[in-house]
Design a protein around this motif. Structure first.
Motif, short mmCIF file in Angstrom:
data_model
loop_
_atom_site.label_atom_id
_atom_site.label_comp_id
_atom_site.label_asym_id
_atom_site.label_seq_id
_atom_site.Cartn_x
_atom_site.Cartn_y
_atom_site.Cartn_z
N LEU A 82 0.81 -1.22 0.00
CA LEU A 82 0.00 0.00 0.00
C LEU A 82 0.84 1.27 0.00
O LEU A 82 0.40 2.32 -0.48
CB LEU A 82 -0.96 0.01 1.20
CG LEU A 82 -2.20 -0.87 1.10
CD1 LEU A 82 -3.11 -0.62 2.29
CD2 LEU A 82 -2.96 -0.64 -0.20
N ASP A 83 2.03 1.20 0.56
CA ASP A 83 2.89 2.39 0.59
C ASP A 83 3.94 2.36 -0.52
O ASP A 83 4.89 3.12 -0.51
CB ASP A 83 3.56 2.56 1.95
CG ASP A 83 4.53 1.43 2.27
OD1 ASP A 83 4.51 0.40 1.56
OD2 ASP A 83 5.31 1.57 3.23
N GLU A 84 3.75 1.50 -1.52
CA GLU A 84 4.68 1.44 -2.65
C GLU A 84 4.11 2.20 -3.85
O GLU A 84 3.96 1.68 -4.95
CB GLU A 84 4.96 -0.02 -3.02
CG GLU A 84 5.73 -0.79 -1.97
CD GLU A 84 7.15 -0.27 -1.80
OE1 GLU A 84 7.71 0.30 -2.75
OE2 GLU A 84 7.71 -0.46 -0.70
N SER A 86 1.14 5.48 -4.93
CA SER A 86 -0.31 5.62 -5.01
C SER A 86 -0.63 6.87 -5.79
O SER A 86 0.17 7.82 -5.87
CB SER A 86 -0.92 5.69 -3.61
OG SER A 86 -0.44 6.82 -2.90
N SER A 91 6.58 4.49 -6.52
CA SER A 91 7.11 4.10 -5.22
C SER A 91 8.20 5.04 -4.73
O SER A 91 8.21 5.46 -3.58
CB SER A 91 7.65 2.67 -5.29
OG SER A 91 8.22 2.28 -4.06
N PHE A 94 6.70 8.43 -3.69
CA PHE A 94 5.92 8.31 -2.46
C PHE A 94 6.85 8.24 -1.25
O PHE A 94 6.64 8.95 -0.25
CB PHE A 94 5.03 7.06 -2.52
CG PHE A 94 4.01 6.97 -1.42
CD1 PHE A 94 2.76 7.54 -1.57
CD2 PHE A 94 4.30 6.31 -0.23
CE1 PHE A 94 1.81 7.46 -0.55
CE2 PHE A 94 3.37 6.22 0.79
CZ PHE A 94 2.11 6.80 0.62
N THR A 134 -4.15 8.71 0.05
CA THR A 134 -3.89 8.19 -1.29
C THR A 134 -3.45 6.73 -1.25
O THR A 134 -3.79 5.95 -2.13
CB THR A 134 -2.83 9.02 -2.02
OG1 THR A 134 -1.60 9.03 -1.28
CG2 THR A 134 -3.30 10.45 -2.20
N SER A 135 -2.71 6.34 -0.21
CA SER A 135 -2.27 4.94 -0.12
C SER A 135 -3.46 4.00 0.08
O SER A 135 -3.45 2.87 -0.42
CB SER A 135 -1.24 4.77 1.00
OG SER A 135 -1.83 4.87 2.28
N PRO A 139 -3.97 2.82 -4.36
CA PRO A 139 -2.70 2.10 -4.46
C PRO A 139 -2.44 1.70 -5.91
O PRO A 139 -3.37 1.37 -6.65
CB PRO A 139 -2.92 0.89 -3.57
CG PRO A 139 -4.40 0.67 -3.56
CD PRO A 139 -5.00 2.04 -3.64
#
Length: 460
Positions: A82-84, A86, A91, A94, A134-135, A139
């Protein structure tokens, strides 16, 4: 690049220092607000300006129990992706945004919940909550990021497939829960992770990340009105209802049972346990107290005294109470020399039987209650710890004033209560998993292993 790395280290050190500062003496007893935003989102909130920091913990119902039966690990992969990237950020972009402001954003999956954590300096709150939004809602799941994360997770599984503690845990859960979702590894297997597709992850996120199961705890330097807007902006566009697959209640396999997993390592790992007490069982707190007496981490516990101090069989030994939405366990573990594993198991069995038959003494009960009451405040001495606790209390279905009431609940446990709980927990004996050398190899560590010795089983 070097300058950016130095800047990142400086900012990370600043937020770590702020988080590590002790909270005000009345922190754990601070007023907990039940915040309801204009958009209808609920949160437990403690406003505290001791340091310019905001800590938020939140969860969605479902967790690893929502993985497809033939693909354990889908939720775990979602948590790692999810944090790679969004929205319009890949990635690298972010993470550069996170690093630049020293924002700590992470996700994890438990058996019953999909959890997230967000921490930031107050001055960076708008950007932090924006990145979280956004995450969750956009995603990217780009192929190159999916394969990179998949390779990392598979590499971790391969490494842990030869770790005796991991092997013992997986075998114990399989023994306790069989084909139930709780019996499957939440991190997936070497067979399942390669099969997880982007569609699997998008489907999981769409079913699980919804407002009706959302629980939030926030502690820090922000006022209620500002926080309410941040929460609405962050979570307000999520689906209203989760689409969760029902999970059946289950009682762990009845003891006694024992399972042996051969592994050629010098130290044998012993994991033991059995059915526990669910969080709203009337005997739960009595069980929690008597568990501390048996082996709940104290150097004065019975198992520590019998197994380590009297016999020198192990360096450490512990017992824990584990409760989930659909079941409960007590579990314990120790490590010992291979040729002393049998003696260690016999000592554990004997002490378990003794406390089940006789219960604790009044002195043991009084000392345990005193320790548990005093340790609570020490465990809630930072904003991050308090936020984590408040989220757990919500997931456990406890009242908002539980912190204030908890010590009185501990005090109310009587000796008869403790004896009854001990009998319920331990009178049937133990489920025991042993990972280590065979008895023959343990007796003769220099013996040559026979040809064709099978490799340790894969996680399943």
């Amino acid at each position: 690049m070097a300058f950016r790395s130095i800047k990142r280290l400086a900012l990370t050190a600043a937020i770590a220092l702020a988080a590590a500062l002790p909270a005000a003496p009345s922190f754990a007893a601070a007023k907990i607000q039940n915040l309801v935003t204009p958009g209808g989102i609920h949160a437990w909130f403690v406003q505290d300006a001791t340091v310019p920091l905001i800590s938020m913990e939140y969860s969605f119902g479902g967790g690893a129990s929502q993985d497809p039966a033939d693909k354990p690990g889908v939720g775990h992969m979602v948590a790692n992706l999810l944090d790679e990237g969004s929205g319009d950020m890949d990635s690298a972009t972010f993470h550069e945004r996170l690093d630049r402001r020293a924002i700590e954003l992470s996700y994890a999956v438990t058996r019953d919940t999909f959890r997230g954590s967000l921490r930031m300096l107050t001055e960076n709150r708008d950007e932090a909550f924006g990145l979280l939004h956004t995450s969750l809602t956009a995603p990217r799941f780009e192929a190159k990021d999916v394969e990179r994360i998949r390779a990392q997770l598979i590499s971790t599984l391969r490494r842990k497939s030869l770790d005796p503690n991991t092997m013992a845990t997986l075998k114990f859960l399989e023994l306790a829960f069989g084909d139930h979702p709780y019996g499957r590894p939440s991190t997936g297997t070497l067979e399942s992770l390669p099969k997880v597709t982007v569609d699997d992850m998008k489907t999981y996120a769409g079913r699980v990340l919804a407002k009706d199961t959302l629980k939030i705890a926030v502690v820090g330097d922000v006022d209620a009105a500002t926080l309410a807007k941040l929460l609405d902006d962050t979570f307000g566009s999520l689906p209203a209802k989760a689409q969760l697959t029902p999970v059946a209640d289950i009682v762990a396999t009845k003891p006694p049972q024992r399972s042996f997993v051969p592994l050629d390592v010098p130290q044998t790992v012993v994991m033991f346990g059995g059915p526990g007490l669910k969080r709203h069982d009337p005997d739960f707190m009595a069980g929690y107290v008597v568990n501390h007496i048996l082996g709940g981490g104290s150097l004065s516990s019975r198992l520590y005294r019998e197994v380590r101090e009297k016999r020198g069989l192990a360096y450490s030994i512990y017992v824990s109470m584990l409760w989930m939405q659909h079941s409960a366990l007590f579990t314990g573990a120790t490590g010992t020399r291979a040729d002393r594993a049998t003696q260690s198991i016999e000592a554990i069995d004997a002490e378990i039987k003794r406390i089940a038959d006789e219960g604790p003494t009044q002195q043991e009960l009084d000392e345990a209650k005193s320790y548990l009451k005093g340790s609570q405040m020490l465990s809630l001495d930072t904003s991050a710890k308090l936020a984590q606790a408040l989220l757990q209390y919500q997931n456990d279905g406890l009242p908002i004033d539980y912190i204030a009431r908890r010590n009185a609940i501990v005090d109310a446990v009587t000796l008869d209560d403790a004896k009854r709980a001990a009998k319920r927990l331990w009178s049937d004996g133990l489920l025991t998993v042993v990972v280590g050398r065979t008895p023959q190899a343990a007796a003769d560590p220099n013996a040559v292993k026979p040809a064709g010795t099978p490799p340790p089983p894969r996680a399943n």
